[in-house]
Design a protein around this motif. Sequence first.
Motif, PDB file in Angstrom:
ATOM      1  N   LEU A 188       6.615  11.703   6.228  1.00  9.78           N
ATOM      2  CA  LEU A 188       6.046  11.931   5.120  1.00  9.78           C
ATOM      3  C   LEU A 188       5.266  13.863   5.211  1.00  9.78           C
ATOM      4  O   LEU A 188       5.020  13.632   6.098  1.00  9.78           O
ATOM      5  N   THR A 189       5.846  13.886   4.162  1.00 10.22           N
ATOM      6  CA  THR A 189       5.376  15.729   3.786  1.00 10.22           C
ATOM      7  C   THR A 189       3.808  14.918   3.988  1.00 10.22           C
ATOM      8  O   THR A 189       3.090  14.370   3.059  1.00 10.22           O
ATOM      9  N   PRO A 190       3.513  16.689   3.913  1.00  3.65           N
ATOM     10  CA  PRO A 190       1.495  16.255   3.995  1.00  3.65           C
ATOM     11  C   PRO A 190       1.606  16.386   2.282  1.00  3.65           C
ATOM     12  O   PRO A 190       0.760  15.327   1.354  1.00  3.65           O
ATOM     13  N   ASP A 191       2.244  16.597   1.453  1.00  6.71           N
ATOM     14  CA  ASP A 191       2.161  16.568  -0.116  1.00  6.71           C
ATOM     15  C   ASP A 191       2.528  15.038  -0.213  1.00  6.71           C
ATOM     16  O   ASP A 191       1.480  14.030  -1.013  1.00  6.71           O
ATOM     17  N   GLU A 192       3.487  14.700   0.069  1.00  6.15           N
ATOM     18  CA  GLU A 192       2.889  13.462   0.197  1.00  6.15           C
ATOM     19  C   GLU A 192       2.340  12.050   0.580  1.00  6.15           C
ATOM     20  O   GLU A 192       1.891  11.085  -0.349  1.00  6.15           O
ATOM     21  N   LEU A 193       1.619  12.603   1.703  1.00  7.40           N
ATOM     22  CA  LEU A 193       0.782  12.093   2.002  1.00  7.40           C
ATOM     23  C   LEU A 193      -0.528  12.108   1.667  1.00  7.40           C
ATOM     24  O   LEU A 193      -1.479  11.199   0.804  1.00  7.40           O
ATOM     25  N   ALA A 194      -0.376  13.147   0.589  1.00  5.81           N
ATOM     26  CA  ALA A 194      -1.484  13.858  -0.372  1.00  5.81           C
ATOM     27  C   ALA A 194      -1.309  12.323  -1.311  1.00  5.81           C
ATOM     28  O   ALA A 194      -2.586  11.746  -2.142  1.00  5.81           O
ATOM     29  N   ILE A 195      -0.608  12.500  -2.086  1.00  7.76           N
ATOM     30  CA  ILE A 195      -0.006  11.133  -2.873  1.00  7.76           C
ATOM     31  C   ILE A 195      -0.051   9.819  -2.254  1.00  7.76           C
ATOM     32  O   ILE A 195      -1.595   9.546  -3.055  1.00  7.76           O
ATOM     33  N   ALA A 196      -0.242   9.396  -0.730  1.00  8.01           N
ATOM     34  CA  ALA A 196      -0.787   8.371  -0.534  1.00  8.01           C
ATOM     35  C   ALA A 196      -2.169   8.208  -1.026  1.00  8.01           C
ATOM     36  O   ALA A 196      -2.033   6.799  -1.027  1.00  8.01           O
ATOM     37  N   GLU A 197      -2.662   8.988  -1.060  1.00  7.01           N
ATOM     38  CA  GLU A 197      -4.477   8.442  -0.783  1.00  7.01           C
ATOM     39  C   GLU A 197      -4.328   8.859  -2.053  1.00  7.01           C
ATOM     40  O   GLU A 197      -5.739   7.687  -2.516  1.00  7.01           O
ATOM     41  N   ARG A 198      -4.160   8.815  -3.103  1.00 11.38           N
ATOM     42  CA  ARG A 198      -4.460   8.689  -4.691  1.00 11.38           C
ATOM     43  C   ARG A 198      -4.149   6.899  -5.476  1.00 11.38           C
ATOM     44  O   ARG A 198      -4.467   6.498  -6.578  1.00 11.38           O
ATOM     45  N   VAL A 199      -3.202   5.687  -4.499  1.00  5.17           N
ATOM     46  CA  VAL A 199      -2.369   5.243  -4.866  1.00  5.17           C
ATOM     47  C   VAL A 199      -3.188   4.071  -4.572  1.00  5.17           C
ATOM     48  O   VAL A 199      -4.836   4.021  -3.578  1.00  5.17           O
ATOM     49  N   HIS A 200      -3.802   3.100  -5.574  1.00  3.55           N
ATOM     50  CA  HIS A 200      -4.993   2.045  -6.058  1.00  3.55           C
ATOM     51  C   HIS A 200      -4.351   0.548  -4.970  1.00  3.55           C
ATOM     52  O   HIS A 200      -3.363   0.789  -4.816  1.00  3.55           O
ATOM     53  N   THR A 201      -5.151   0.626  -4.718  1.00  4.29           N
ATOM     54  CA  THR A 201      -3.923  -0.859  -3.488  1.00  4.29           C
ATOM     55  C   THR A 201      -5.043  -2.159  -3.894  1.00  4.29           C
ATOM     56  O   THR A 201      -6.360  -1.815  -4.730  1.00  4.29           O
ATOM     57  N   GLY A 202      -4.786  -3.423  -3.319  1.00  5.67           N
ATOM     58  CA  GLY A 202      -5.146  -4.292  -3.595  1.00  5.67           C
ATOM     59  C   GLY A 202      -4.287  -5.081  -4.913  1.00  5.67           C
ATOM     60  O   GLY A 202      -3.462  -4.788  -4.942  1.00  5.67           O
TER      61      GLY A 202
END
Length: 192
Positions: A74-88
């Motif tokens: 994953l690119t740094p941009d994609e990793l930044a998007i991953a940080e915003r994903v709601h989990t649970g």
Amino acid sequence: MKSFIASFLLLAPVLALAAGSTPTTKAAAKPAATAKKASAKPAAKKPAQAKSKAPAAAAAAAGAAGAVTVAQALTPDELAIAERVHTGRIACELGAHVNVSKHEQHAGHFQIDGKGFKYEMVPVATTTGTVRLEDKAAGAVWLQIANKSMLMNQKLGQRLADECMSPEQFQVAEAIKKNPPPSVLDPVAGSK
């Protein structure tokens, strides 16, 4: 009604991108060509054709399974998007739910499952800032905006889960109900 229109206007570009992102390949054109060839050939050769398709289907299934085990860089941009994903466990309409969890071995990858489906997804950059996760092999897409999320299967052309809200999204949805944003159709103050 205003919040519905505002939600639609926020989601419309995402849906347009999702509808336009389905790749057109020669494989999509093959079923029609194969059907023409099959009707031109004698009936005795149809079982042989069925046998040749079975290994191809098994190879495609193995490829799809392999996509789950192979980690996509994953690119740094994609990793930044991953940080915003709601989990649970995220509640959806009609009593359904979706479980969104971070992949244990691969940073930025997510496992999304629910009744009758399970996908491994990775973030995809969008021009609108919408959080988008995809399982390209299965054709599944998870879209997350400020006040709701949805899971779609592009190959089947259907929504698997809609109106899904994490606790954070629920708070945003309630705030929009109490103080709706101005509609793009409302006249601007000071204009005639």
